[in-house]
Design a protein around this motif. Structure first.
Motif, short mmCIF file in Angstrom:
data_model
loop_
_atom_site.label_atom_id
_atom_site.label_comp_id
_atom_site.label_asym_id
_atom_site.label_seq_id
_atom_site.Cartn_x
_atom_site.Cartn_y
_atom_site.Cartn_z
N HIS A 159 25.06 38.32 53.55
CA HIS A 159 25.87 39.16 54.32
C HIS A 159 27.54 38.34 54.62
CE1 HIS A 159 22.99 42.03 55.49
NE2 HIS A 159 22.64 41.37 56.62
N ILE A 160 27.39 37.32 54.85
CA ILE A 160 28.38 36.60 54.87
C ILE A 160 29.40 36.43 53.70
CG2 ILE A 160 29.64 34.27 55.61
CD1 ILE A 160 27.17 34.13 57.55
N ALA A 161 28.66 36.29 52.44
CA ALA A 161 29.47 36.25 51.41
C ALA A 161 30.00 37.44 51.00
CB ALA A 161 28.38 36.03 50.17
N LEU A 162 29.63 38.71 51.29
CA LEU A 162 29.91 40.15 51.28
C LEU A 162 31.14 40.19 52.09
CD1 LEU A 162 29.69 43.05 50.03
CD2 LEU A 162 28.33 43.56 51.79
N ALA A 163 30.97 39.75 53.58
CA ALA A 163 32.06 39.84 54.21
C ALA A 163 33.48 38.98 54.01
CB ALA A 163 31.59 39.41 55.69
N LEU A 164 33.21 37.92 53.34
CA LEU A 164 34.39 37.15 52.86
C LEU A 164 35.00 37.56 51.59
CD1 LEU A 164 32.68 33.67 52.87
CD2 LEU A 164 34.48 34.24 54.16
N LEU A 165 34.20 38.36 50.56
CA LEU A 165 34.78 39.02 49.72
C LEU A 165 35.71 40.21 50.11
CD1 LEU A 165 32.13 39.24 47.05
CD2 LEU A 165 34.34 37.86 46.99
N ALA A 166 35.25 40.99 51.09
CA ALA A 166 35.72 41.87 51.54
C ALA A 166 37.24 41.54 52.46
CB ALA A 166 35.02 42.74 52.86
N CYS A 167 37.13 40.42 53.03
CA CYS A 167 38.37 39.79 53.61
C CYS A 167 39.39 39.59 52.57
CB CYS A 167 38.04 38.58 54.59
SG CYS A 167 37.06 39.08 56.15
N ARG A 168 38.95 38.68 51.56
CA ARG A 168 39.83 38.44 50.45
C ARG A 168 40.33 39.80 49.88
NH1 ARG A 168 38.79 37.79 44.37
NH2 ARG A 168 37.59 39.71 45.29
N ASP A 169 39.63 40.68 49.59
CA ASP A 169 40.18 42.21 49.15
C ASP A 169 41.19 42.56 50.23
OD1 ASP A 169 38.79 41.63 46.94
OD2 ASP A 169 37.19 43.27 47.41
N ALA A 170 41.03 42.43 51.59
CA ALA A 170 41.93 43.06 52.58
C ALA A 170 43.30 42.47 52.50
CB ALA A 170 41.41 42.93 54.07
N PHE A 171 42.97 41.02 52.42
CA PHE A 171 44.23 40.20 52.25
C PHE A 171 45.18 40.44 50.91
CE2 PHE A 171 42.75 36.59 54.94
CZ PHE A 171 43.79 36.58 55.65
N VAL A 172 44.42 40.77 49.83
CA VAL A 172 45.20 41.01 48.66
C VAL A 172 45.80 42.60 48.85
CG1 VAL A 172 44.81 41.84 46.23
CG2 VAL A 172 43.93 39.68 47.15
N GLN A 173 45.04 43.39 49.51
CA GLN A 173 45.76 44.86 49.65
C GLN A 173 46.89 44.85 50.78
OE1 GLN A 173 42.30 47.25 51.03
NE2 GLN A 173 41.65 47.38 48.66
N ALA A 174 46.75 43.77 51.56
CA ALA A 174 47.86 43.66 52.64
C ALA A 174 49.19 42.70 52.05
CB ALA A 174 47.56 43.06 53.72
N GLY A 175 48.92 42.56 50.68
CA GLY A 175 50.12 41.86 50.02
C GLY A 175 50.16 40.53 50.14
N TRP A 176 49.05 39.89 50.72
CA TRP A 176 49.05 38.37 50.83
C TRP A 176 48.16 37.77 49.66
CZ3 TRP A 176 48.77 35.87 56.33
CH2 TRP A 176 49.48 36.57 57.24
N ASN A 177 48.49 36.56 49.42
CA ASN A 177 47.81 36.01 48.05
C ASN A 177 46.86 34.91 48.47
OD1 ASN A 177 47.11 35.39 45.57
ND2 ASN A 177 49.24 34.49 44.95
N PRO A 178 45.86 35.18 48.86
CA PRO A 178 44.80 34.08 49.32
C PRO A 178 44.43 33.15 48.10
CG PRO A 178 43.53 36.00 48.76
CD PRO A 178 44.95 36.45 48.77
N ALA A 179 44.16 31.80 48.32
CA ALA A 179 44.00 30.74 47.35
C ALA A 179 42.94 31.14 46.69
CB ALA A 179 43.81 29.62 48.07
N PRO A 180 42.75 30.75 45.39
CA PRO A 180 41.67 31.19 44.53
C PRO A 180 40.54 30.40 44.59
CG PRO A 180 43.70 30.39 43.12
CD PRO A 180 44.06 30.54 44.48
#
Length: 175
Positions: A154-175
């Motif tokens: 669940h937490i891994a899925l949520a972290l991926l969703a958060c990363r995708d949300a950052f990318v869609q918002a135009g932020w570039n999370p660290a790889p």
């Protein structure tokens, strides 16, 4: 089941349980308008979940959904309060962020909130319990009545969703 039949089943469910739910939420919140909003949000969440035909304990289900919405709103208010406190402290020290930075942060937080809300099942709840409540995986597993492995998924899925949300918002999370 046809759409018309499902709609009439939901309408009947709503009419049978809305007054009870509204009263229950009003006693919890102490505010009529907030109770009205939360009761509607509860039925909306139930409608998004799927049919009500198979619900064996409708009041227990409605109370559980409403309780989770109350907790989610409380968490959102805590985040907003912390942000405003931080912003006020920065502004007082002369280090306030630009209005563009504030707008970008609000956009990112909104995207994160939506991403977490869209997670399936208990994934969002497990993530929030871990991040905001500081709960350990074993404690989350006990609270949600799932295995620790499920909590990790669940937490891994949520972290991926958060990363995708950052990318869609135009932020570039660290790889």
């Amino acid at each position: 089941m046809s759409l018309l039949k499902r709609r009439s089943t939901f309408d009947l469910f709503y009419s049978e349980h809305h007054a009870w739910l509204f009263g229950w939420v009003r006693r919890k919140l102490g505010c009529r308008s907030s109770a009205e909003d939360l009761a509607q949000d509860t039925f909306l969440r139930l409608l998004q979940r799927g049919g009500v035909e198979d619900v064996l304990q409708p009041r227990a289900l409605l109370a559980t959904i409403a309780r989770r919405l109350i907790i989610d709103e409380s968490r959102r208010q805590d985040i907003e309060r912390a942000y405003l406190d931080t912003y006020a402290a920065l502004h007082a020290s002369g280090c306030a962020p630009s209005s563009e930075s504030v707008a970008a942060a609000v956009q990112a937080l909104t995207a994160l909130s939506l991403a977490i809300d869209r997670l399936p099942g208990q994934a969002g709840q497990a993530f929030l319990m871990s991040v905001f409540d500081g709960m350990l995986h074993k404690d989350i597993a006990l609270a949600l009545k799932v295995s620790e492995a499920t909590v990790r998924r669940h937490i891994a899925l949520a972290l991926l969703a958060c990363r995708d949300a950052f990318v869609q918002a135009g932020w570039n999370p660290a790889p």
